[in-house]
Design an enzyme around this catalytic site. Structure first.
Site, mmCIF file in Angstrom:
data_model
loop_
_atom_site.group_PDB
_atom_site.id
_atom_site.type_symbol
_atom_site.label_atom_id
_atom_site.label_comp_id
_atom_site.label_asym_id
_atom_site.label_seq_id
_atom_site.Cartn_x
_atom_site.Cartn_y
_atom_site.Cartn_z
ATOM 1 N N LYS A 126 54.077 20.593 75.785
ATOM 2 C CA LYS A 126 52.895 21.432 75.620
ATOM 3 C C LYS A 126 51.761 20.636 74.983
ATOM 4 O O LYS A 126 52.002 19.745 74.165
ATOM 5 C CB LYS A 126 53.210 22.645 74.740
ATOM 6 C CG LYS A 126 53.865 23.810 75.453
ATOM 7 C CD LYS A 126 53.992 25.000 74.520
ATOM 8 C CE LYS A 126 54.603 26.199 75.213
ATOM 9 N NZ LYS A 126 53.728 26.735 76.273
ATOM 10 N N SER B 22 47.409 24.162 73.356
ATOM 11 C CA SER B 22 48.276 25.269 73.757
ATOM 12 C C SER B 22 49.161 25.715 72.598
ATOM 13 O O SER B 22 49.353 26.924 72.370
ATOM 14 C CB SER B 22 49.141 24.844 74.946
ATOM 15 O OG SER B 22 50.055 25.847 75.290
ATOM 16 N N ALA C 285 50.278 29.528 68.197
ATOM 17 C CA ALA C 285 50.504 29.741 66.758
ATOM 18 C C ALA C 285 49.534 30.783 66.218
ATOM 19 O O ALA C 285 49.929 31.692 65.464
ATOM 20 C CB ALA C 285 50.351 28.425 66.007
ATOM 21 N N ARG D 81 62.599 21.662 83.198
ATOM 22 C CA ARG D 81 62.956 22.615 84.243
ATOM 23 C C ARG D 81 63.919 21.953 85.216
ATOM 24 O O ARG D 81 63.633 20.882 85.752
ATOM 25 C CB ARG D 81 61.715 23.102 84.980
ATOM 26 C CG ARG D 81 62.000 24.158 86.060
ATOM 27 C CD ARG D 81 60.703 24.624 86.692
ATOM 28 N NE ARG D 81 59.833 25.184 85.655
ATOM 29 C CZ ARG D 81 58.511 25.236 85.758
ATOM 30 N NH1 ARG D 81 57.905 24.730 86.814
ATOM 31 N NH2 ARG D 81 57.792 25.774 84.787
ATOM 32 N N LYS E 284 62.544 39.764 84.274
ATOM 33 C CA LYS E 284 61.387 40.333 83.599
ATOM 34 C C LYS E 284 60.777 41.433 84.467
ATOM 35 O O LYS E 284 61.087 41.559 85.654
ATOM 36 C CB LYS E 284 60.345 39.242 83.324
ATOM 37 C CG LYS E 284 60.756 38.252 82.254
ATOM 38 C CD LYS E 284 59.618 37.295 81.925
ATOM 39 C CE LYS E 284 59.991 36.331 80.823
ATOM 40 N NZ LYS E 284 58.869 35.409 80.474
ATOM 41 N N GLU F 7 63.454 23.402 75.321
ATOM 42 C CA GLU F 7 63.698 24.568 76.163
ATOM 43 C C GLU F 7 64.113 24.112 77.555
ATOM 44 O O GLU F 7 63.427 23.305 78.185
ATOM 45 C CB GLU F 7 62.450 25.441 76.276
ATOM 46 C CG GLU F 7 62.697 26.683 77.132
ATOM 47 C CD GLU F 7 61.445 27.466 77.434
ATOM 48 O OE1 GLU F 7 61.406 28.668 77.111
ATOM 49 O OE2 GLU F 7 60.494 26.878 77.993
ATOM 50 N N ALA G 80 58.116 31.733 91.142
ATOM 51 C CA ALA G 80 57.463 31.586 89.836
ATOM 52 C C ALA G 80 56.191 30.752 89.951
ATOM 53 O O ALA G 80 55.185 31.037 89.284
ATOM 54 C CB ALA G 80 58.423 30.954 88.836
ATOM 55 N N ILE H 239 54.164 30.440 92.627
ATOM 56 C CA ILE H 239 53.113 31.225 93.269
ATOM 57 C C ILE H 239 52.595 32.309 92.326
ATOM 58 O O ILE H 239 51.384 32.528 92.212
ATOM 59 C CB ILE H 239 53.641 31.867 94.570
ATOM 60 C CG1 ILE H 239 54.082 30.785 95.562
ATOM 61 C CG2 ILE H 239 52.568 32.765 95.194
ATOM 62 C CD1 ILE H 239 52.997 29.805 95.939
ATOM 63 N N GLU H 240 53.505 32.982 91.627
ATOM 64 C CA GLU H 240 53.097 34.037 90.697
ATOM 65 C C GLU H 240 52.197 33.485 89.603
ATOM 66 O O GLU H 240 51.198 34.107 89.217
ATOM 67 C CB GLU H 240 54.340 34.693 90.092
ATOM 68 C CG GLU H 240 54.090 35.983 89.328
ATOM 69 C CD GLU H 240 53.700 35.752 87.872
ATOM 70 O OE1 GLU H 240 53.171 36.684 87.236
ATOM 71 O OE2 GLU H 240 53.953 34.633 87.368
#
Length: 241
Positions: free
Chosen positions: A80, A84, A89, A112, A147, A174, A186, A188-189
């Site tokens: 990040k 960002s 924060a 990813r 979600k 992560e 994901a 395209i969204e």
């Protein structure tokens, strides 16, 4: 941080954070100290990405050269930006200190992993989680429970040791593990949501949600076809069971 525009923007955000400080010189000292500490912190996160990426690359080469099947299609790491992280924060009401940022924001470093099948997603998570120097801090299964907008992926926050010259840093990374279909949806969204600044028209939001169901059905069909040709190489292992 080398970009002068980004630096100026970050300094403006920090000046706003320290606006109640009467002494302007003291403000600048606080900003310089924080920026220096953050550069060091972000370097640790960069090392964390490299450590986990190495583990994934070893698994990829093992499967490609020793076995006749690999669950890994694509891998992408990201760190990040400072801006960002600051914005996140401030949105959370987190103080702009290294300790607060480190304690509150766990997705500064991310990787990813894209797999072919849903069973491979859980298989990859299992293999990485079982490594002795990997500690799973948090699991969010958006495949079992998508979600509201239809987003599906398996998220893990793992902690990895980074061995430095004088000490060891334990860095959270992560992991987002998903299928090709999930990743396509994901991507395209995200582009559509960005275009509309998160205020997507209702009819588009509905179509995107429907498309998520189509992608999920595609994953299910492909999994069934694969099982007919060849059973899952991990014996159907699934972190949900």
């Amino acid at each position: 941080m080398d970009d002068q525009t980004d630096v100026a923007r970050l300094q403006g955000m920090l000046l706003e954070q320290f606006r109640e400080e009467a002494d302007a010189e003291q403000q600048l000292v606080q900003i310089r100290t924080l920026m220096a500490d953050l550069r060091k912190l972000f370097l640790y996160y960069e090392f964390g990405i490299e450590e986990v990426s190495t583990k994934i690359e070893i698994l990829r080469k093992e499967f490609e050269q020793i076995h006749d099947y690999s669950p890994i299609e694509h891998v992408r790491g990201r760190l990040k930006s400072h801006e960002s992280v600051f914005r996140k924060a401030l949105k959370r009401g987190c103080a702009l200190t290294v300790d607060s940022i480190r304690g509150e924001i766990t997705d500064i470093a991310g990787i990813r992993i894209t797999c072919s099948f849903v069973s491979d997603v859980y298989w990859m998570a299992e293999m990485l989680s079982k490594q002795p120097d990997v500690t799973v801090l948090q699991t969010k299964d958006y495949i079992a429970e998508p979600k509201e907008n239809g987003y599906r992926s398996l998220h893990l926050i793992v902690q990895i040791p980074v061995f430095l010259s004088t000490h060891t840093e334990y860095v959270p990374v992560e992991l987002q593990i998903r299928t090709i279909a999930m990743d396509f949806w994901a991507s395209i969204e995200h582009k559509l949501r960005y275009k509309y600044d998160s205020e997507m028209p209702e009819h588009l939001a509905e179509q995107i949600s429907d498309s998520a169901l189509v992608a999920a059905e595609l994953d299910q069909r492909m999994g069934l076809l694969r099982d007919e040709v060849r059973p899952s190489p991990n014996g159907g292992s699934d972190l949900r069971h």
